[in-house]
Design an enzyme around this catalytic site. Structure first.
Site, PDB file in Angstrom:
ATOM      1  N   SER A  12       0.828  -1.205   0.000  1.00  0.00           N
ATOM      2  CA  SER A  12       0.000   0.000   0.000  1.00  0.00           C
ATOM      3  C   SER A  12       0.867   1.261   0.000  1.00  0.00           C
ATOM      4  CB  SER A  12      -0.949  -0.045   1.198  1.00  0.00           C
ATOM      5  OG  SER A  12      -1.953   0.928   1.107  1.00  0.00           O
ATOM      6  N   ASP A  64      -9.781  -4.788  -4.786  1.00  0.00           N
ATOM      7  CA  ASP A  64      -9.153  -3.826  -3.879  1.00  0.00           C
ATOM      8  C   ASP A  64      -9.902  -2.501  -3.999  1.00  0.00           C
ATOM      9  OD1 ASP A  64      -7.535  -1.979  -2.552  1.00  0.00           O
ATOM     10  OD2 ASP A  64      -5.673  -2.963  -3.158  1.00  0.00           O
ATOM     11  N   HIS A  78      -7.810  -5.464  -0.103  1.00  0.00           N
ATOM     12  CA  HIS A  78      -6.584  -4.667   0.012  1.00  0.00           C
ATOM     13  C   HIS A  78      -5.559  -5.292   0.940  1.00  0.00           C
ATOM     14  CE1 HIS A  78      -4.160  -1.079  -0.332  1.00  0.00           C
ATOM     15  NE2 HIS A  78      -4.165  -0.897   0.968  1.00  0.00           N
TER      16      HIS A  78
END
Length: 352
Positions: free
Chosen positions: A190, A277, A314
């Site tokens: 991320s 995601d 995610h």
């Protein structure tokens, strides 16, 4: 005695009026909040970091960082001095009891070390991060992970991507001293993917070579993330909001433009991204991959996209039962490429 009647036409009219009021209320809310954020970003650009870093979100709270056994981990917890801040670091040893064994791993003279660079929110002790550490340890890889300044038990406050880069650089220097003769792979997730790409680009510009880079749920640039975020989409309809946001990101050095930087690297690259995601759309991972492929056919560049049917989202790619094989194969190809003459033939334009 008279009775009032309520016709279907009146009912439909009332519903129409109610919906109109709701839409007007929502539009007013979006406009008001958009103007407030726009004002903050315009006159206090550093406030954009509060939205991106989210280091003020500690969930779950009251984490115990010193007792690794609580997380079924083995290793050491310590603080690493980095100028004015002290960084909380975990050095996790490999799990010799239940290692994964693959054919290509048998050819490794030494198991690679993985430096895990996490994303926004929480700390190095977040559940999904611990699951990834455990997987890597079962592969026989030591793991070095840390909290940026202002995260977890690390002191200080992050103000720009330069702070995150500085902290990651300090931990990398420690890892190199600890493992001077072992290959080191970066694993960014991320927010940490942008930090990882910039760290690789910086190290390669200084003639240091990283064995490989794994980007888990990455983005092309921070502006692309902010532009495509479902939470921010309504505010981009507010006049000048988008331009003000971009200016603020540039002013506080928070662009994290991985698409621009990755093309100036020669590191072997593996991108992992889930189709469902909702935090960082998979389209941004594809965009980064398309740019990375332009480095040339000789550079190892791979992309694994997970179908939404797996519901990895995610933070759930660690649940892929085939992930150890994917990572081990990538590491093997990266190490073979690193030691081949082809790795020195790639012309990388330096970038500051």
């Amino acid at each position: 005695m008279a009775f009032s009647s309520y016709s279907p036409h009146s009912f439909a009219k009332d519903i129409s009026i109610l919906l109109t009021k709701i839409l007007l209320g929502f539009a007013t809310f979006v406009l008001s909040v958009g103007l407030i954020f726009g004002f903050l970003f315009k006159f206090h650009p550093s406030s954009v970091g509060w939205v991106i870093f989210m280091n003020h979100i500690h969930f779950p709270p009251f984490r115990n960082f010193s007792d690794l056994a609580v997380y079924n981990l083995q290793g050491e917890n310590f603080f690493l001095d980095n100028g004015p801040v002290a960084l909380g670091v975990w050095h996790l040893t490999e799990d010799a009891a239940t290692p994964f064994v693959f054919e290509k791993q048998a050819q490794w003279t030494e198991r690679p070390v993985v430096m895990y660079i996490h994303g926004a929110q929480g700390s190095r002790a977040a559940y999904h991060r611990i699951q990834m550490y455990q997987l890597l340890r079962r592969m026989g890889c030591p793991v070095v992970t840390f909290d940026y300044r202002g995260y977890g038990d690390s002191s200080g406050v992050p103000t720009s991507e330069l702070d995150l880069l500085d902290d990651a650089s300090a931990v990398y220097r420690w890892a190199v001293k600890k493992y001077p003769n072992r290959p080191i792979f970066f694993w960014g997730h991320s927010l940490g993917t942008g930090v990882s790409v910039r760290l690789v680009q910086t190290l390669e510009a200084a003639s240091s070579r990283i064995s490989g880079l794994i980007l888990d749920s990455p983005y092309s640039s921070m502006f692309d993330v902010m532009r495509s975020s479902p939470l921010l989409f309504p505010f981009h309809q507010v006049p000048a909001f988008t331009e003000i946001l971009l200016d603020a990101l540039e002013e506080v050095h928070m662009t994290l433009n991985s698409s621009e930087r990755v093309q100036h690297t020669r590191v072997p690259l593996l991108i992992l991204h889930a189709e469902d995601d909702w935090v960082i759309p998979v389209s941004l991972g594809r965009k980064l991959y398309d740019v990375a492929k332009q480095r040339g056919a000789n550079v190892v560049t791979e992309f694994v996209e997970y179908s939404r049917e797996f519901k990895y989202g995610h933070r759930g790619i660690y649940r892929d039962p085939n992930l150890p094989v994917i990572v081990a194969d990538f590491m093997s190809r990266s190490l073979e490429w690193r030691d081949s003459p082809q790795s020195f033939e790639v012309d990388i334009e330096p970038q500051t």
